[in-house]
Design an enzyme around this catalytic site. Sequence first.
Site, PDB file in Angstrom:
ATOM      1  N   GLY A  16       0.888  -1.302  -0.626  1.00  0.00           N
ATOM      2  CA  GLY A  16       0.155  -0.090   0.323  1.00  0.00           C
ATOM      3  C   GLY A  16       0.559   1.076   0.369  1.00  0.00           C
ATOM      4  N   CYS A  17       2.208   1.155   0.281  1.00  0.00           N
ATOM      5  CA  CYS A  17       2.860   2.697   0.292  1.00  0.00           C
ATOM      6  C   CYS A  17       2.938   3.238  -1.410  1.00  0.00           C
ATOM      7  CB  CYS A  17       3.864   2.124   0.366  1.00  0.00           C
ATOM      8  SG  CYS A  17       4.993   1.017  -0.167  1.00  0.00           S
ATOM      9  N   GLY A  18       2.851   1.983  -1.808  1.00  0.00           N
ATOM     10  CA  GLY A  18       3.002   2.640  -3.523  1.00  0.00           C
ATOM     11  C   GLY A  18       4.572   3.170  -4.009  1.00  0.00           C
ATOM     12  N   CYS A  48       6.480   0.841  -3.313  1.00  0.00           N
ATOM     13  CA  CYS A  48       8.530  -0.160  -3.775  1.00  0.00           C
ATOM     14  C   CYS A  48       8.420  -0.477  -4.610  1.00  0.00           C
ATOM     15  CB  CYS A  48       7.121  -1.024  -2.571  1.00  0.00           C
ATOM     16  SG  CYS A  48       6.523  -1.215  -1.466  1.00  0.00           S
TER      17      CYS A  48
END
Length: 278
Positions: free
Chosen positions: A117-119, A121
Site C-alpha cells: 500500500g505504500c506505493g 515499493c
Amino acid sequence: MKQTEFLIESEATDSAITALKYEDGQLREVEDRVAEEVPVAMIYNGISHAVMLATPDDLADFALGFSLCEGILSSARDLYDMEIVHRVNGIELQMEIASENFLHLKERRRSMAGRTGCGLCGSESLDQAIRIPNRIQAHDIHFDAEAIYLAQRNMQTLQALQGRTGATHACAWVNPEGEVLMVREDVGRHNALDKLIGARARQQQQTAGFVLTSSRASYEMVQKAASADIPMLVAISAPTGLAIRMAQGCGVTLVGFARKQQHVVYSCPERLLHKELA
C-alpha cells in the site's frame, strides 16, 4: 504441492470458517465469513510487471484502473485485450497493450517482485519514488457539503462484501446530488480506487462527481484521483501531510474525517459549498 497453494481459496471473494468467539464470559463455536485476498499479477504483452494482493472480483476494472493510474496506459483505448487466467497460486491479468505504451513501460520498468500500500515499493531512487500528476482540469465544478452526508448513508448499504466480512474498503462515485452511482470494494483501499477508476473508464462514464472512500487518504489515493482528473476525494478518516500537499499542488479538493454531519477540508475549499446555519 507448493507451500503457497493451500493458501489460495480459489476465486472466492469471501469464505466461511469456524472460529471460537468469547463473549459475555462464555466461549462458543461460531461460523464467520472472512474476506479473501489473492495475489494478482499484472502482465503486459507477456511481461509480468507487478503483483498485488487483492480481492478477486471486478478484475477487468482493476487491470484497467491500475494501468491508467500508473501511467502505463493513456486511455482505455490503449488496452487491446485482457484475459483473466486463474493459477493454483494466484491470478494473472494478461493484457495486450499498444506497442508505444509497452515500449514506454519497458523504459521505466523496474524490478518489482511485489507491491504494497505504500506505493513506493520497487522504486530505485528518490526521484522515482513519488510521481506527481498534472493539475486536474475540472475547475468549474462545485459540490454541496450535504451531498457528502447523503452519499455516506447510501454507500454503507451498497457494501455487500463489507457487510458479510467487515474486512474491506470501498470507493464510491458520487454525483453532485449525493447519489452513489457506482461502488467497488477490495481488501486494499488503493485497489478499490483502481477498480472504480477502471470501471468508469470501461463504461466511458462522463458523469460529474467525486470519490468517497471508506479509508484514510494517503498520498497514493490522491495521486490516483488526480491522475483520473477527479476533482474531490472524500475520506472518512485522516489524510497524511504528503497527501494534503499533493492535493494542493494538483488542485484536488481533499476532505477528511467526513462523518456524522462534519468534515475537514484540507485543500481547494472553494469547490465545496456549505450552508450557513442561523
